[in-house]
Scaffold this motif. Structure first.
Motif, PDB file in Angstrom:
ATOM      1  N   ASP A  14     109.139  77.624 -36.273  1.00  0.00           N
ATOM      2  CA  ASP A  14     108.145  76.568 -36.131  1.00  0.00           C
ATOM      3  C   ASP A  14     107.194  76.510 -37.315  1.00  0.00           C
ATOM      4  O   ASP A  14     106.881  75.423 -37.826  1.00  0.00           O
ATOM      5  CB  ASP A  14     107.350  76.767 -34.835  1.00  0.00           C
ATOM      6  CG  ASP A  14     108.196  76.530 -33.592  1.00  0.00           C
ATOM      7  OD1 ASP A  14     109.217  75.818 -33.694  1.00  0.00           O
ATOM      8  OD2 ASP A  14     107.845  77.069 -32.521  1.00  0.00           O
ATOM      9  N   SER A  15     106.731  77.653 -37.766  1.00  0.00           N
ATOM     10  CA  SER A  15     105.764  77.643 -38.864  1.00  0.00           C
ATOM     11  C   SER A  15     106.398  77.152 -40.156  1.00  0.00           C
ATOM     12  O   SER A  15     105.772  76.393 -40.915  1.00  0.00           O
ATOM     13  CB  SER A  15     105.155  79.034 -39.068  1.00  0.00           C
ATOM     14  OG  SER A  15     106.110  79.955 -39.540  1.00  0.00           O
ATOM     15  N   ASP A  42     106.696  73.401 -40.055  1.00  0.00           N
ATOM     16  CA  ASP A  42     105.392  72.768 -40.265  1.00  0.00           C
ATOM     17  C   ASP A  42     104.984  72.793 -41.734  1.00  0.00           C
ATOM     18  O   ASP A  42     104.401  71.826 -42.242  1.00  0.00           O
ATOM     19  CB  ASP A  42     104.329  73.455 -39.412  1.00  0.00           C
ATOM     20  CG  ASP A  42     104.484  73.177 -37.927  1.00  0.00           C
ATOM     21  OD1 ASP A  42     105.186  72.206 -37.574  1.00  0.00           O
ATOM     22  OD2 ASP A  42     103.916  73.938 -37.125  1.00  0.00           O
ATOM     23  N   ILE A  43     105.283  73.905 -42.417  1.00  0.00           N
ATOM     24  CA  ILE A  43     104.966  73.994 -43.837  1.00  0.00           C
ATOM     25  C   ILE A  43     105.771  72.964 -44.621  1.00  0.00           C
ATOM     26  O   ILE A  43     105.234  72.252 -45.481  1.00  0.00           O
ATOM     27  CB  ILE A  43     105.237  75.417 -44.377  1.00  0.00           C
ATOM     28  CG1 ILE A  43     104.279  76.424 -43.736  1.00  0.00           C
ATOM     29  CG2 ILE A  43     105.102  75.447 -45.901  1.00  0.00           C
ATOM     30  CD1 ILE A  43     104.647  77.868 -43.999  1.00  0.00           C
ATOM     31  N   HIS A  66     101.810  78.623 -48.951  1.00  0.00           N
ATOM     32  CA  HIS A  66     101.672  79.201 -47.610  1.00  0.00           C
ATOM     33  C   HIS A  66     100.328  78.778 -47.023  1.00  0.00           C
ATOM     34  O   HIS A  66      99.330  78.711 -47.745  1.00  0.00           O
ATOM     35  CB  HIS A  66     101.752  80.727 -47.688  1.00  0.00           C
ATOM     36  CG  HIS A  66     101.961  81.404 -46.370  1.00  0.00           C
ATOM     37  ND1 HIS A  66     100.935  81.602 -45.466  1.00  0.00           N
ATOM     38  CD2 HIS A  66     103.081  81.925 -45.790  1.00  0.00           C
ATOM     39  CE1 HIS A  66     101.409  82.223 -44.396  1.00  0.00           C
ATOM     40  NE2 HIS A  66     102.709  82.421 -44.564  1.00  0.00           N
ATOM     41  N   PRO A  67     100.262  78.476 -45.716  1.00  0.00           N
ATOM     42  CA  PRO A  67      98.987  78.064 -45.128  1.00  0.00           C
ATOM     43  C   PRO A  67      97.940  79.164 -45.055  1.00  0.00           C
ATOM     44  O   PRO A  67      96.744  78.883 -44.971  1.00  0.00           O
ATOM     45  CB  PRO A  67      99.382  77.584 -43.724  1.00  0.00           C
ATOM     46  CG  PRO A  67     100.679  78.250 -43.435  1.00  0.00           C
ATOM     47  CD  PRO A  67     101.370  78.387 -44.752  1.00  0.00           C
ATOM     48  N   ASP A  68      98.374  80.407 -45.098  1.00  0.00           N
ATOM     49  CA  ASP A  68      97.439  81.532 -44.987  1.00  0.00           C
ATOM     50  C   ASP A  68      97.951  82.684 -45.857  1.00  0.00           C
ATOM     51  O   ASP A  68      98.472  83.675 -45.341  1.00  0.00           O
ATOM     52  CB  ASP A  68      97.325  81.972 -43.524  1.00  0.00           C
ATOM     53  CG  ASP A  68      96.261  83.038 -43.309  1.00  0.00           C
ATOM     54  OD1 ASP A  68      95.510  83.342 -44.252  1.00  0.00           O
ATOM     55  OD2 ASP A  68      96.188  83.573 -42.182  1.00  0.00           O
ATOM     56  N   GLU A  99     109.270  82.971 -41.886  1.00  0.00           N
ATOM     57  CA  GLU A  99     108.580  83.900 -40.994  1.00  0.00           C
ATOM     58  C   GLU A  99     108.926  83.617 -39.535  1.00  0.00           C
ATOM     59  O   GLU A  99     109.125  84.538 -38.753  1.00  0.00           O
ATOM     60  CB  GLU A  99     107.077  83.826 -41.232  1.00  0.00           C
ATOM     61  CG  GLU A  99     106.688  84.268 -42.647  1.00  0.00           C
ATOM     62  CD  GLU A  99     105.194  84.237 -42.901  1.00  0.00           C
ATOM     63  OE1 GLU A  99     104.427  83.968 -41.950  1.00  0.00           O
ATOM     64  OE2 GLU A  99     104.771  84.499 -44.048  1.00  0.00           O
ATOM     65  N   ASP A 100     108.951  82.348 -39.160  1.00  0.00           N
ATOM     66  CA  ASP A 100     109.433  81.932 -37.841  1.00  0.00           C
ATOM     67  C   ASP A 100     109.793  80.462 -37.943  1.00  0.00           C
ATOM     68  O   ASP A 100     109.283  79.742 -38.812  1.00  0.00           O
ATOM     69  CB  ASP A 100     108.393  82.189 -36.741  1.00  0.00           C
ATOM     70  CG  ASP A 100     107.159  81.327 -36.890  1.00  0.00           C
ATOM     71  OD1 ASP A 100     107.228  80.136 -36.513  1.00  0.00           O
ATOM     72  OD2 ASP A 100     106.147  81.836 -37.394  1.00  0.00           O
TER      73      ASP A 100
END
Length: 275
Positions: A30-31, A34-35, A237-239, A27-28
């Motif tokens: 940085d995210s 982090d995942i 996924h975090p969300d 998705e981007d």
């Protein structure tokens, strides 16, 4: 069955199960980094071998308006950073033979999407890199049909082939996972990975997008390991409610540790019984 290796990680041959996981799509930068770091922390804690997966392009989305990802060049840059900074082997899916050269320079393993598992030119091009190759069984195929798919790849001299079960079409907008497919596909001599989250997908079930039943993904993952699967594929996924692809069938990052701890316990019990 001899194990195959993705970097230093052994898959098959009676080894502990391997987790192939990450968000459906980048998705981007940085995210997704982090995942990957968060999943690595959990798998390190639980001592579960981990290969990170995220797509740089989702070329088979339901709608022309669906988010596809950053594309080949930018996506491979992101995956390369995860590989080098976090020390995690990476895998992603390709859709065209023209992508193979660039993908092979970065990826530790190459994946063939389920919808493309009978595309001979794509399989031969990917297998010809001699990289480990994960071929997902099409929703339209019986498990014994995958022997022909595996043979296409092996004709290149590449024997590092994995097969992935991700359910079979059962009426409209529904999939069913048949656990018999795991030993059937293992009879090809290939390690078999079970895709727990795509197996609970409801393809096209939301009209302009796929729906899903994520609460059943851990159930099927546990069943697959009990049936002898060599690895588990899981979108995390975090969300999930706001994920740009496959949110309805993704496992929440917050739930991942509990889910994976349960899978490890089942895998350990299975190997004790088999030994």
């Amino acid at each position: 069955m001899e194990p195959i290796y993705i970097d230093r990680i052994a898959i098959g041959g009676g080894r502990p199960f391997v987790l192939v996981a990450g968000p459906c799509v980048i998705e981007d930068p940085d995210s997704v980094f982090d995942i990957a770091r968060s999943i690595k922390a959990v798998t390190d804690k639980l001592d579960i071998p981990f290969v990170f997966k995220a797509s740089y392009d989702k070329a088979n989305r339901t709608s022309i308006r669906s988010f596809r990802g950053p594309g080949l060049e930018k996506g491979l840059e992101v995956l390369g950073r995860i590989k080098s900074k976090l020390g995690i082997p990476v895998i992603s899916d390709i859709h065209l033979p023209s992508e193979v050269g660039a993908a092979a320079e970065v990826l530790d393993a190459i994946q063939i999407p389920a919808f493309l598992c009978r595309q001979t030119d794509l399989i031969v091009a990917a297998a010809g890199t001699q990289k480990p190759l994960n071929i997902k069984k099409g929703q339209f195929l019986a498990p014994w049909d995958m022997i022909n798919v595996a043979e296409k790849a092996r004709e290149t001299g590449n024997n590092r082939i994995m097969l992935t079960e991700r359910g079979v079409s059962f009426g409209y907008n529904n999939l069913v996972a048949d656990m018999r497919s795991i030993p059937i596909m293992q009879d090809t001599g290939c390690p078999v990975i079970f895709d727990a989250t795509h197996s609970v997908q409801l393809p096209g079930g939301a009209g302009g997008a796929s729906a899903g039943q994520s609460k059943y993904a851990p159930v099927l993952a546990r069943a697959a390991l009990a049936a002898g699967a060599d690895g588990i594929f899981m979108e995390i996924h975090p969300d999930p409610e706001h994920a740009l692809s496959d949110g309805p069938n993704s496992v929440s990052l917050n739930a991942a540790e509990n889910v994976l701890a349960g899978l490890k316990a089942i895998d350990k019990a299975r190997t004790q019984v088999e030994s």
